[in-house]
Scaffold this motif. Structure first.
Motif, PDB file in Angstrom:
ATOM      1  N   ASP A  39      -6.673 108.813 -49.260  1.00  0.00           N
ATOM      2  CA  ASP A  39      -6.061 110.147 -49.324  1.00  0.00           C
ATOM      3  C   ASP A  39      -7.041 111.207 -48.825  1.00  0.00           C
ATOM      4  OD1 ASP A  39      -3.697 109.087 -50.340  1.00  0.00           O
ATOM      5  OD2 ASP A  39      -4.140 109.638 -52.425  1.00  0.00           O
ATOM      6  N   ALA A  40      -8.313 111.055 -49.177  1.00  0.00           N
ATOM      7  CA  ALA A  40      -9.331 111.996 -48.695  1.00  0.00           C
ATOM      8  C   ALA A  40      -9.461 111.925 -47.173  1.00  0.00           C
ATOM      9  CB  ALA A  40     -10.676 111.707 -49.360  1.00  0.00           C
ATOM     10  N   ALA A  41      -9.370 110.718 -46.612  1.00  0.00           N
ATOM     11  CA  ALA A  41      -9.439 110.568 -45.151  1.00  0.00           C
ATOM     12  C   ALA A  41      -8.312 111.341 -44.482  1.00  0.00           C
ATOM     13  CB  ALA A  41      -9.374 109.091 -44.772  1.00  0.00           C
ATOM     14  N   LEU A  42      -7.120 111.227 -45.034  1.00  0.00           N
ATOM     15  CA  LEU A  42      -5.957 111.888 -44.448  1.00  0.00           C
ATOM     16  C   LEU A  42      -6.029 113.404 -44.548  1.00  0.00           C
ATOM     17  CD1 LEU A  42      -3.131 109.498 -45.703  1.00  0.00           C
ATOM     18  CD2 LEU A  42      -4.209 109.563 -43.433  1.00  0.00           C
ATOM     19  N   PHE A  85      -6.109 103.893 -39.827  1.00  0.00           N
ATOM     20  CA  PHE A  85      -7.076 103.312 -40.760  1.00  0.00           C
ATOM     21  C   PHE A  85      -6.617 101.906 -41.127  1.00  0.00           C
ATOM     22  CE2 PHE A  85      -6.822 107.875 -41.200  1.00  0.00           C
ATOM     23  CZ  PHE A  85      -8.139 108.262 -41.060  1.00  0.00           C
ATOM     24  N   THR A  86      -7.445 100.922 -40.832  1.00  0.00           N
ATOM     25  CA  THR A  86      -7.146  99.537 -41.170  1.00  0.00           C
ATOM     26  C   THR A  86      -8.078  99.120 -42.293  1.00  0.00           C
ATOM     27  OG1 THR A  86      -6.522  99.074 -38.880  1.00  0.00           O
ATOM     28  CG2 THR A  86      -7.017  97.178 -40.291  1.00  0.00           C
ATOM     29  N   GLY A 115     -14.578 111.374 -36.936  1.00  0.00           N
ATOM     30  CA  GLY A 115     -15.852 111.604 -37.612  1.00  0.00           C
ATOM     31  C   GLY A 115     -15.656 112.394 -38.902  1.00  0.00           C
ATOM     32  N   LEU A 116     -14.773 113.368 -38.851  1.00  0.00           N
ATOM     33  CA  LEU A 116     -14.473 114.152 -40.059  1.00  0.00           C
ATOM     34  C   LEU A 116     -13.790 113.280 -41.118  1.00  0.00           C
ATOM     35  CD1 LEU A 116     -13.264 117.381 -38.255  1.00  0.00           C
ATOM     36  CD2 LEU A 116     -15.323 117.178 -39.675  1.00  0.00           C
ATOM     37  N   ALA A 117     -12.885 112.413 -40.688  1.00  0.00           N
ATOM     38  CA  ALA A 117     -12.217 111.501 -41.628  1.00  0.00           C
ATOM     39  C   ALA A 117     -13.231 110.532 -42.232  1.00  0.00           C
ATOM     40  CB  ALA A 117     -11.093 110.740 -40.922  1.00  0.00           C
ATOM     41  N   ALA A 118     -14.142 110.017 -41.392  1.00  0.00           N
ATOM     42  CA  ALA A 118     -15.172 109.104 -41.895  1.00  0.00           C
ATOM     43  C   ALA A 118     -16.050 109.805 -42.923  1.00  0.00           C
ATOM     44  CB  ALA A 118     -16.017 108.565 -40.737  1.00  0.00           C
ATOM     45  N   GLN A 119     -16.409 111.042 -42.657  1.00  0.00           N
ATOM     46  CA  GLN A 119     -17.222 111.808 -43.617  1.00  0.00           C
ATOM     47  C   GLN A 119     -16.458 111.999 -44.923  1.00  0.00           C
ATOM     48  OE1 GLN A 119     -20.309 112.576 -43.453  1.00  0.00           O
ATOM     49  NE2 GLN A 119     -20.648 114.187 -44.922  1.00  0.00           N
ATOM     50  N   ILE A 172     -14.244 110.021 -46.138  1.00  0.00           N
ATOM     51  CA  ILE A 172     -14.239 108.712 -46.793  1.00  0.00           C
ATOM     52  C   ILE A 172     -15.551 108.507 -47.549  1.00  0.00           C
ATOM     53  CG2 ILE A 172     -14.395 106.215 -46.336  1.00  0.00           C
ATOM     54  CD1 ILE A 172     -12.293 106.705 -44.069  1.00  0.00           C
ATOM     55  N   THR A 173     -16.668 108.773 -46.897  1.00  0.00           N
ATOM     56  CA  THR A 173     -17.962 108.530 -47.542  1.00  0.00           C
ATOM     57  C   THR A 173     -18.197 109.477 -48.713  1.00  0.00           C
ATOM     58  OG1 THR A 173     -19.228 109.940 -46.017  1.00  0.00           O
ATOM     59  CG2 THR A 173     -18.967 107.611 -45.413  1.00  0.00           C
ATOM     60  N   LEU A 174     -17.763 110.713 -48.587  1.00  0.00           N
ATOM     61  CA  LEU A 174     -17.947 111.662 -49.699  1.00  0.00           C
ATOM     62  C   LEU A 174     -17.024 111.330 -50.865  1.00  0.00           C
ATOM     63  CD1 LEU A 174     -18.413 115.009 -47.741  1.00  0.00           C
ATOM     64  CD2 LEU A 174     -20.173 113.596 -48.829  1.00  0.00           C
ATOM     65  N   ALA A 175     -15.790 110.948 -50.578  1.00  0.00           N
ATOM     66  CA  ALA A 175     -14.880 110.546 -51.651  1.00  0.00           C
ATOM     67  C   ALA A 175     -15.434 109.317 -52.364  1.00  0.00           C
ATOM     68  CB  ALA A 175     -13.488 110.263 -51.095  1.00  0.00           C
TER      69      ALA A 175
END
Length: 186
Positions: free
Chosen positions: A32-35, A48-49, A111-115, A117-120
């Motif tokens: 959800d954070a990625a989205l 996202f897989t 890159g923003l979605a990946a960030q 993901i890592t922060l969540a």
């Protein structure tokens, strides 16, 4: 320091994970954070897989290693030749991010979605590591087979993967940051 800044300051690339799988609830919060990541003109041309099948992850690692060893990247060849090499550091969950190859600014969006993901993940005390060398999965004919098996949409290309799992130890210390890279114009 507020909670968001604490999470940003505490997050590190984790390269040792417990075998225990993260929960579905935790995974859903991370996705959800990625989205929610900002993206150019709200195009949302990312995909996202989520891979949690150990056998599939091991096959992916074997292909990545094979393709690295057939490349001319000496740095990665040296890393991949180590007996304990595992692209995803044996993380029980991997999220592969792919994107529409024709979408403008998609590298930034992903890159923003990946960030996110890592922060969540860090906010849930789950370790993460962004991995770009996973692009070698698609560096041979086997890549198109993996694209189908992984459900990557037609016309979408690999951007990066994120390894996720419960941390097998403490966060490493933060390396020093170079503050000379900031320029003020007032």
């Amino acid at each position: 320091m507020n909670e968001t800044l604490k999470v940003i300051h505490n997050r590190r690339s984790i390269r040792a994970y417990k075998a225990e799988q993260i929960t579905d609830s935790e995974l859903q919060q991370i996705l959800d954070a990625a989205l929610m990541a900002p993206n150019a003109v709200n195009q949302q041309k990312w995909h996202f897989t989520v891979i949690q099948d150990k056998g599939l992850l091991d096959r992916m690692v074997n292909t990545i290693k094979e393709n690295i060893m057939n490349s001319d990247n000496e740095f990665l060849k040296q890393r991949a030749s180590a007996p304990d090499y595992h692209t995803f550091y044996h993380a029980p969950t991997v999220i592969l991010i792919s994107a529409d190859g024709k979408a403008p600014l998609i590298q930034i969006d992903c890159g923003l979605a990946a960030q996110n993901i890592t922060l969540a993940a860090e906010s849930l005390n789950i370790g993460s590591c962004i991995i770009a060398s996973s692009a070698f999965l698609f560096a041979s004919e086997k890549g198109s087979q993996f694209k189908k098996e992984l459900g990557i949409p037609e016309g979408y290309n690999h951007i990066c993967t994120i390894a996720l799992g419960y941390k097998a130890g403490e966060n490493p210390a933060a390396p020093p940051r170079n503050k000379d890279v900031i320029n003020y114009v007032k």
